[in-house]
Design an enzyme around this catalytic site. Sequence first.
Site, PDB file in Angstrom:
ATOM      1  N   CYS A 123      -8.377   0.876   6.683  1.00 45.28           N
ATOM      2  CA  CYS A 123      -6.938   1.139   6.766  1.00 45.28           C
ATOM      3  C   CYS A 123      -6.391   0.808   8.149  1.00 45.28           C
ATOM      4  O   CYS A 123      -5.419   0.071   8.280  1.00 45.28           O
ATOM      5  CB  CYS A 123      -6.659   2.593   6.407  1.00 45.28           C
ATOM      6  SG  CYS A 123      -4.952   3.054   6.718  1.00 45.28           S
ATOM      7  N   CYS A 154      -4.366  -1.511   5.776  1.00 41.50           N
ATOM      8  CA  CYS A 154      -2.971  -1.051   5.623  1.00 41.50           C
ATOM      9  C   CYS A 154      -2.118  -1.220   6.876  1.00 41.50           C
ATOM     10  O   CYS A 154      -1.030  -1.774   6.808  1.00 41.50           O
ATOM     11  CB  CYS A 154      -2.939   0.426   5.243  1.00 41.50           C
ATOM     12  SG  CYS A 154      -4.205   0.934   4.088  1.00 41.50           S
ATOM     13  N   LYS A 179      -1.799  -4.827   8.281  1.00 43.31           N
ATOM     14  CA  LYS A 179      -1.073  -5.548   7.212  1.00 43.31           C
ATOM     15  C   LYS A 179       0.419  -5.226   7.269  1.00 43.31           C
ATOM     16  O   LYS A 179       1.261  -6.117   7.250  1.00 43.31           O
ATOM     17  CB  LYS A 179      -1.683  -5.163   5.863  1.00 43.31           C
ATOM     18  CG  LYS A 179      -1.095  -5.791   4.636  1.00 43.31           C
ATOM     19  CD  LYS A 179       0.114  -5.111   4.043  1.00 43.31           C
ATOM     20  CE  LYS A 179      -0.020  -3.657   3.745  1.00 43.31           C
ATOM     21  NZ  LYS A 179      -0.813  -3.328   2.606  1.00 43.31           N
ATOM     22  N   TYR A 208      -3.452  -7.077  -5.039  1.00 47.42           N
ATOM     23  CA  TYR A 208      -2.691  -6.543  -3.898  1.00 47.42           C
ATOM     24  C   TYR A 208      -2.774  -7.471  -2.688  1.00 47.42           C
ATOM     25  O   TYR A 208      -1.767  -7.855  -2.104  1.00 47.42           O
ATOM     26  CB  TYR A 208      -3.288  -5.200  -3.445  1.00 47.42           C
ATOM     27  CG  TYR A 208      -2.962  -3.997  -4.274  1.00 47.42           C
ATOM     28  CD1 TYR A 208      -2.010  -3.086  -3.834  1.00 47.42           C
ATOM     29  CD2 TYR A 208      -3.638  -3.721  -5.454  1.00 47.42           C
ATOM     30  CE1 TYR A 208      -1.732  -1.937  -4.557  1.00 47.42           C
ATOM     31  CE2 TYR A 208      -3.369  -2.573  -6.178  1.00 47.42           C
ATOM     32  CZ  TYR A 208      -2.424  -1.679  -5.733  1.00 47.42           C
ATOM     33  OH  TYR A 208      -2.166  -0.557  -6.442  1.00 47.42           O
ATOM     34  N   GLU A 221       0.189  -9.765  -1.118  1.00 52.13           N
ATOM     35  CA  GLU A 221       0.751  -9.350   0.174  1.00 52.13           C
ATOM     36  C   GLU A 221       0.579 -10.442   1.233  1.00 52.13           C
ATOM     37  O   GLU A 221       1.513 -10.756   1.975  1.00 52.13           O
ATOM     38  CB  GLU A 221       0.103  -8.041   0.634  1.00 52.13           C
ATOM     39  CG  GLU A 221       0.532  -6.871  -0.245  1.00 52.13           C
ATOM     40  CD  GLU A 221       0.041  -5.512   0.218  1.00 52.13           C
ATOM     41  OE1 GLU A 221       0.620  -4.513  -0.215  1.00 52.13           O
ATOM     42  OE2 GLU A 221      -0.945  -5.440   0.997  1.00 52.13           O
ATOM     43  N   HIS A 231      25.288   7.773  -2.667  1.00 57.59           N
ATOM     44  CA  HIS A 231      25.963   6.487  -2.756  1.00 57.59           C
ATOM     45  C   HIS A 231      26.360   5.978  -1.367  1.00 57.59           C
ATOM     46  O   HIS A 231      26.721   6.785  -0.522  1.00 57.59           O
ATOM     47  CB  HIS A 231      27.218   6.677  -3.617  1.00 57.59           C
ATOM     48  CG  HIS A 231      27.922   5.418  -3.939  1.00 57.59           C
ATOM     49  ND1 HIS A 231      27.394   4.457  -4.773  1.00 57.59           N
ATOM     50  CD2 HIS A 231      29.126   4.954  -3.531  1.00 57.59           C
ATOM     51  CE1 HIS A 231      28.261   3.454  -4.865  1.00 57.59           C
ATOM     52  NE2 HIS A 231      29.311   3.741  -4.119  1.00 57.59           N
ATOM     53  N   GLU A 272      19.918   5.398  -5.932  1.00 62.01           N
ATOM     54  CA  GLU A 272      20.775   6.153  -6.851  1.00 62.01           C
ATOM     55  C   GLU A 272      20.616   5.673  -8.296  1.00 62.01           C
ATOM     56  O   GLU A 272      20.928   6.394  -9.237  1.00 62.01           O
ATOM     57  CB  GLU A 272      22.233   6.097  -6.408  1.00 62.01           C
ATOM     58  CG  GLU A 272      22.894   4.753  -6.536  1.00 62.01           C
ATOM     59  CD  GLU A 272      24.337   4.754  -6.014  1.00 62.01           C
ATOM     60  OE1 GLU A 272      25.148   5.550  -6.498  1.00 62.01           O
ATOM     61  OE2 GLU A 272      24.635   3.953  -5.101  1.00 62.01           O
TER      62      GLU A 272
HETATM   63  P1  NDP Z   1      -7.387  -6.456  -6.614  1.00 61.77           P
HETATM   64  O1  NDP Z   1      -8.323  -5.772  -7.514  1.00 61.77           O
HETATM   65  O2  NDP Z   1      -6.027  -5.889  -6.402  1.00 61.77           O
HETATM   66  O3  NDP Z   1      -7.181  -7.955  -7.088  1.00 61.77           O
HETATM   67  C1  NDP Z   1      -8.259  -8.827  -7.209  1.00 61.77           C
HETATM   68  C2  NDP Z   1      -7.751 -10.165  -7.706  1.00 61.77           C
HETATM   69  O4  NDP Z   1      -8.845 -11.064  -7.711  1.00 61.77           O
HETATM   70  C3  NDP Z   1      -7.206 -10.124  -9.092  1.00 61.77           C
HETATM   71  O5  NDP Z   1      -6.151 -11.046  -9.200  1.00 61.77           O
HETATM   72  C4  NDP Z   1      -8.403 -10.573  -9.938  1.00 61.77           C
HETATM   73  O6  NDP Z   1      -8.037 -11.196 -11.111  1.00 61.77           O
HETATM   74  C5  NDP Z   1      -9.036 -11.571  -9.016  1.00 61.77           C
HETATM   75  N1  NDP Z   1     -10.462 -11.777  -9.196  1.00 61.77           N
HETATM   76  C6  NDP Z   1     -11.446 -10.867  -9.252  1.00 61.77           C
HETATM   77  N2  NDP Z   1     -12.637 -11.454  -9.362  1.00 61.77           N
HETATM   78  C7  NDP Z   1     -12.406 -12.775  -9.382  1.00 61.77           C
HETATM   79  C8  NDP Z   1     -13.243 -13.916  -9.490  1.00 61.77           C
HETATM   80  N3  NDP Z   1     -14.554 -13.804  -9.593  1.00 61.77           N
HETATM   81  N4  NDP Z   1     -12.662 -15.132  -9.466  1.00 61.77           N
HETATM   82  C9  NDP Z   1     -11.312 -15.264  -9.352  1.00 61.77           C
HETATM   83  N5  NDP Z   1     -10.474 -14.220  -9.257  1.00 61.77           N
HETATM   84  C10 NDP Z   1     -11.020 -12.981  -9.273  1.00 61.77           C
HETATM   85  O7  NDP Z   1      -8.190  -6.628  -5.241  1.00 61.77           O
HETATM   86  P2  NDP Z   1      -7.714  -6.954  -3.780  1.00 61.77           P
HETATM   87  O8  NDP Z   1      -8.862  -7.650  -3.165  1.00 61.77           O
HETATM   88  O9  NDP Z   1      -6.387  -7.597  -3.751  1.00 61.77           O
HETATM   89  O10 NDP Z   1      -7.572  -5.500  -3.153  1.00 61.77           O
HETATM   90  C11 NDP Z   1      -8.634  -4.561  -3.253  1.00 61.77           C
HETATM   91  C12 NDP Z   1      -8.101  -3.170  -3.370  1.00 61.77           C
HETATM   92  O11 NDP Z   1      -7.585  -2.749  -2.126  1.00 61.77           O
HETATM   93  C13 NDP Z   1      -6.947  -3.010  -4.326  1.00 61.77           C
HETATM   94  O12 NDP Z   1      -7.398  -2.802  -5.639  1.00 61.77           O
HETATM   95  C14 NDP Z   1      -6.203  -1.831  -3.795  1.00 61.77           C
HETATM   96  O13 NDP Z   1      -6.712  -0.661  -4.348  1.00 61.77           O
HETATM   97  C15 NDP Z   1      -6.505  -1.865  -2.307  1.00 61.77           C
HETATM   98  N6  NDP Z   1      -5.330  -2.368  -1.566  1.00 61.77           N
HETATM   99  C16 NDP Z   1      -4.190  -1.642  -1.590  1.00 61.77           C
HETATM  100  C17 NDP Z   1      -3.071  -2.082  -0.931  1.00 61.77           C
HETATM  101  C18 NDP Z   1      -1.827  -1.281  -0.969  1.00 61.77           C
HETATM  102  O14 NDP Z   1      -1.898  -0.107  -1.290  1.00 61.77           O
HETATM  103  N7  NDP Z   1      -0.658  -1.854  -0.689  1.00 61.77           N
HETATM  104  C19 NDP Z   1      -3.071  -3.336  -0.176  1.00 61.77           C
HETATM  105  C20 NDP Z   1      -4.323  -4.032  -0.233  1.00 61.77           C
HETATM  106  C21 NDP Z   1      -5.402  -3.554  -0.905  1.00 61.77           C
HETATM  107  P3  NDP Z   1      -7.726 -10.400 -12.468  1.00 61.77           P
HETATM  108  O15 NDP Z   1      -6.449  -9.648 -12.257  1.00 61.77           O
HETATM  109  O16 NDP Z   1      -7.620 -11.474 -13.460  1.00 61.77           O
HETATM  110  O17 NDP Z   1      -8.882  -9.463 -12.679  1.00 61.77           O
END
Ligand code: NDP
Length: 457
Positions: free
Chosen positions: A43, A48, A51, A181, A185, A439, A444
């Site tokens: 984080c 976080c 970022k 995510y 982002e 408002h 709202e």
């Molecule tokens: P996510 O789980 O959000 O997304 C992973 C992405 O990678 C999805 O689009 C998934 O596709 C794809 N994917 C997974 N495996 C493969 C593969 N083998 N080949 C190609 N594509 C693949 O993970 P992130 O890495 O973005 O983030 C990890 C975690 O960190 C999040 O789940 C979240 O909990 C946390 N996080 C939170 C944030 C916030 O609160 N703002 C910011 C950043 C991270 P598909 O959808 O098709 O499975």
Amino acid sequence: MAAYDYDLFVIGGGSGGVRASRMAALAGRKVGIAEEYQFGGTCVIRGCIPKKLFVYASQYGEDFEDAAGFGWTVPERHFDWKTLVANKDKEIARLSDMYVANVKKAGVEIFDERAEFLDPHTVVLKKSGKKITAERFLIATGGHPSHEASQIEGSANCITSNEAFYLEKLPRRIVIAGGGYIGVEFAHIFHGLGCDVTLVFRADKVLRGFDEDIRDCLMAEMHTSGIRCVAGRTLTRVDRKGDEVFAFTGKGEVIEADRVMLAIGRHPNTRGLGLDKAGVKLGKHEAVAVDDYSKTNVDHIYAIGDVTDRLQLTPVAIHEAMCFVKTVFEGKPTPVDHHLVPTAVFSRPEIATVGLTETKALEQGYAIDVYQSTFRPLKHTLSGRNTRARFKLVVDAKTNKVLGCHIFGFDAAEIIQMATVALKMGATKENFDAAIALHPTAAEELVTMRTKSYSKP
Ligand code: NDP
């Protein structure tokens, strides 16, 4: 003489480990904590906080443009990546130092090195070779960007979010793989800073699991803003030739760029911890398997945060830490509560959500009424920007209880935090309607959506 060196030994100085160690020490226990890198964890160090700082940086470009409609003339703009990274590093160092100071102030003993289990009650510190015994252990080692899960040939030619925070130079063109995510982002961050961004993801839309309309809104907005989306593709190979990288998709396309970033999920940090020697069992995705109290299969060893792969969110890790301390050291068994956890994606505009999507509500057998509103934010009537916001409430048709709230719009994350209080209290649509609107705001809309948009099933 005490049977063990410590009442509690925590492995990992991220949000969860730090909170648990401090609270246990403040409850009068002798506590030690080991961190091999920097205090603050994902984080604070490479998640976080940096970022969000990058998100702020990336938004100035559009803000300068929008200012024209309000009568401002903005002189020629110039962005300096090195300044941003240096200022971010300074702030991260300050925060990390603060974590250390707070841990020390609580009376926790700090070890700046890696700890690995030798047996169920002993860890060895890898730099010093010191052996430490404890009555109880807490594993809070977090996770790391998933490299190995990919089938990508040449993945060593790619960066992950870890490296993105420290790049020497802002890439002119970047390909980001993954529509979750982090992918979304960083696509917005780099785009906002002036890079040419291509986002490649295997589904038809980004952000699987989010409300479908909100996903559509984001896809449309990305299209308008110029983030190139390549849907239904995965990267199969990445070559490097000099300063250039070439990303190959499974469908034969090649995308040239300066950088390729993988954001295809995160993996729990369980390898090389000696968990087999402690007898701790792993579950799905090599995460530490725990019960509702964060206890592993070994009675005196607990695990919290991303290493358990439940909900990878900082406030959830902190909540799990508090439940752990209450359960183990305060005689108040407290299961973790993962119900109604708000979450946000810092795209532009933001997405924020709490509770059930339409799809999830229907899967759970609810009949639902949906209220929604799409509008042009007041600010953009003068800025000329064509961005639309969308607010949506998913309501239980039988009880009128609000099951979910989903927002695509500026400040959505700020708004959803308070909506979470209402949902946690079991607010009904009448409760929302009874609140007098503030408002003129976007928020709202949440209390002025009087007409049902549709019902399902
Ligand atoms: P996510 O789980 O959000 O997304 C992973 C992405 O990678 C999805 O689009 C998934 O596709 C794809 N994917 C997974 N495996 C493969 C593969 N083998 N080949 C190609 N594509 C693949 O993970 P992130 O890495 O973005 O983030 C990890 C975690 O960190 C999040 O789940 C979240 O909990 C946390 N996080 C939170 C944030 C916030 O609160 N703002 C910011 C950043 C991270 P598909 O959808 O098709 O499975």
